[in-house]
Enzyme design. Structure first.
Site, mmCIF file in Angstrom:
data_model
loop_
_atom_site.group_PDB
_atom_site.id
_atom_site.type_symbol
_atom_site.label_atom_id
_atom_site.label_comp_id
_atom_site.label_asym_id
_atom_site.label_seq_id
_atom_site.Cartn_x
_atom_site.Cartn_y
_atom_site.Cartn_z
ATOM 1 N N TYR A 193 -1.338 21.964 18.675
ATOM 2 C CA TYR A 193 -2.253 21.098 19.415
ATOM 3 C C TYR A 193 -3.537 21.867 19.701
ATOM 4 C CZ TYR A 193 -4.233 18.108 23.035
ATOM 5 O OH TYR A 193 -5.076 17.304 23.754
ATOM 6 N N ASP B 110 -6.044 30.037 18.594
ATOM 7 C CA ASP B 110 -6.297 29.165 19.736
ATOM 8 C C ASP B 110 -5.546 29.750 20.926
ATOM 9 O OD1 ASP B 110 -6.390 27.237 21.688
ATOM 10 O OD2 ASP B 110 -5.885 25.564 20.369
ATOM 11 N N LYS C 237 -9.305 26.557 29.885
ATOM 12 C CA LYS C 237 -8.365 26.611 31.008
ATOM 13 C C LYS C 237 -8.712 27.702 32.014
ATOM 14 C CE LYS C 237 -4.619 24.589 28.252
ATOM 15 N NZ LYS C 237 -4.698 23.245 28.832
#
Length: 468
Positions: free
Chosen positions: A157, A261, A286
């Site tokens: 994802y 990622d 984040k």
């Protein structure tokens, strides 16, 4: 005698009786928001909780119920809620202006901290989310290499742009054959054209043999491989170090770029430092924004030079709120208040957490495994090895009802987790919080045993110490 239907009804009734304010807010939200919310991941039946305050590791809903937060906004709030240093930084910055529309010294300070922590970062650029960061990293790879094909991981994802929505959710979307005939069909999310598969290939996680074959056979077209060092939404599966080293070897040989990622995994490492693999580009979001929106992508200086507006053929990069002063102020405070000792403490507590979940599941006679790394964990019902997203999908198949009831029962017991199973620790989490959650998790499984016995008896028949 308590029946499986009684248990499900009791869990739902208790949840609804505790949260009438959230139900009223949910109904009102439907007037303005499709589905009553703005994030798919935070929506669930019969209605999601609406929160109004967070302090440390605690959250309060609009009905006044307090919860211990084992979600931390899906890992984004590693400092917990309202950390004093982050609040002070934001308060100071907001009085000076939030987004002046030009460069600030905060960009330099935040970028310096990131580059000092991550050896593969020579230079970085800013955007506003992990979705943007991965999109720009892929565009950078295509511009730098002059190639068009991206290789990603099934179940990986990387946000919500079209390129990332190939096999992001193995069981949700439309299936299309890939143009490599030896690869399984890929699932393309609804709303994304099937033609995206003209420029994306999806390979299994932790399968270095398939990755090497694909990257070798498609070498002339492949711009980049993008990989999460631990599958996030795909189920919390850590990459085998040999898989990451294999990707590094074959991309160096073929001239493709390797993109990590680390939007989620930066809180445990970063992973590339833990396993001594140096990618060409890395993406972050984040926790590096201290609770405010941020995205960063960066890496090799020669690759990142394509964004220099004074270069021979620059890539145009616009972002009205990229590197905004408020996010950078919070992010600088976040990085300054999350050192190696904090990360190591969280990682050790995460190991204890997963061991505790495995123990109470076995004690309850319910088959399942806690997986993850450091402060990020998942629990998957069932048996067998878990190597990739297909293994997780097989474990989740036909058990959505059980996962839903477990999520609601944990909320009834005062603990917030992700509805799809993610659990994250944060700096204010104490060992006593872990112990209390572990006890609640075991109690929830025992409560749900009648439901499991009726609808999922295979989880009891072979469970260590359990009976059907």
């Amino acid at each position: 005698m308590t029946t499986a239907n009684d248990i499900g009804t009791r869990v739902l009734d208790e949840y609804e009786s505790r949260t009438p304010g959230s139900l009223a807010a949910f109904r009102k939200a439907h007037e303005y928001l499709p589905g009553g919310d703005t994030r798919t991941m935070t929506s669930y039946d019969p209605h999601p909780l609406y929160f109004d305050e967070g302090q440390g590791v605690r959250l309060r809903d609009v009905d006044g119920n307090w919860y211990t937060d084992f979600l931390a906004n899906y890992g984004a709030l590693v400092h917990g809620h309202n950390h004093p240093a982050l609040l002070e930084a934001v308060h100071e910055r907001v009085e000076l202006g939030t987004a002046p529309g030009g460069p600030t010294l905060s960009q330099i300070e935040h970028a310096r901290r990131l580059c000092e922590r991550v050896p593969s970062l020579d230079t970085v650029r800013y955007c506003n989310s992990g979705t943007e960061a991965t999109m720009w990293a892929l565009r950078a790879a295509r511009a730098f290499t002059g190639r068009d094909l991206v290789v990603k991981i099934s179940g990986g994802y990387h946000g919500t742009h079209d390129w990332s929505q190939v096999d992001a959710f193995v069981a949700n979307g439309r299936q299309f054959p890939q143009h490599d005939p030896e690869l399984a069909p890929a699932t393309v999310s609804h709303g994304v054209p099937g033609q995206v598969l003209d420029s994306v290939l999806s390979v299994p996680y932790n399968d270095v043999g398939t990755a090497r074959r694909v990257l070798s056979e498609w070498a002339e077209r492949t711009a980049a491989v993008i990989v999460e060092p631990m599958l996030g939404v795909g189920g919390g599966i850590p990459a085998d170090p040999g898989f990451l080293h294999g990707l590094r070897e074959v991309t160096e040989r073929t001239g493709a770029l390797l993109i990590f990622d680390e939007c989620a995994t930066f809180r445990v490492g970063p992973w590339q430092v833990r396993h001594d693999v140096r990618p060409d580009l890395t993406t972050f979001s984040k926790i590096i924004g201290g609770g405010l929106p941020i995205g960063v992508f960066g890496g090799r200086a020669d690759v990142m030079e394509i964004f220099d507006p004074n270069g021979p053929d620059p890539v145009f990069h616009a972002s009205a709120f990229g590197a905004n002063s408020l996010s950078l102020a919070a992010g600088i405070a976040a990085l300054d208040n999350l050192g190696p000792a904090d990360i190591e403490r969280l990682n050790r507590m995460g190991e204890r957490f997963r061991s505790g979940l495995d123990r109470v599941a076995a004690d309850a006679g319910v088959a399942g495994d806690a997986v993850g790394c450091g402060s990020i964990s998942y629990f998957h019902f069932g048996f067998g090895e878990i190597h990739d997203a297909a293994d997780v999908a097989a474990r989740r198949a036909h058990r959505a009802d059980l996962r839903r009831l477990l999520h609601l029962e944990l909320l009834n017991r005062g603990f917030v987790t992700g509805r799809h199973g993610i659990m994250c620790l944060s700096v204010p989490t104490e060992p006593s919080d872990v112990d209390e959650f572990t006890d609640a998790f075991g109690g929830a499984l025992r409560t749900l045993r009648p439901h499991i016995a009726r609808h999922h008896p295979e989880l009891l028949d072979r469970a260590p110490g359990g009976t059907s």
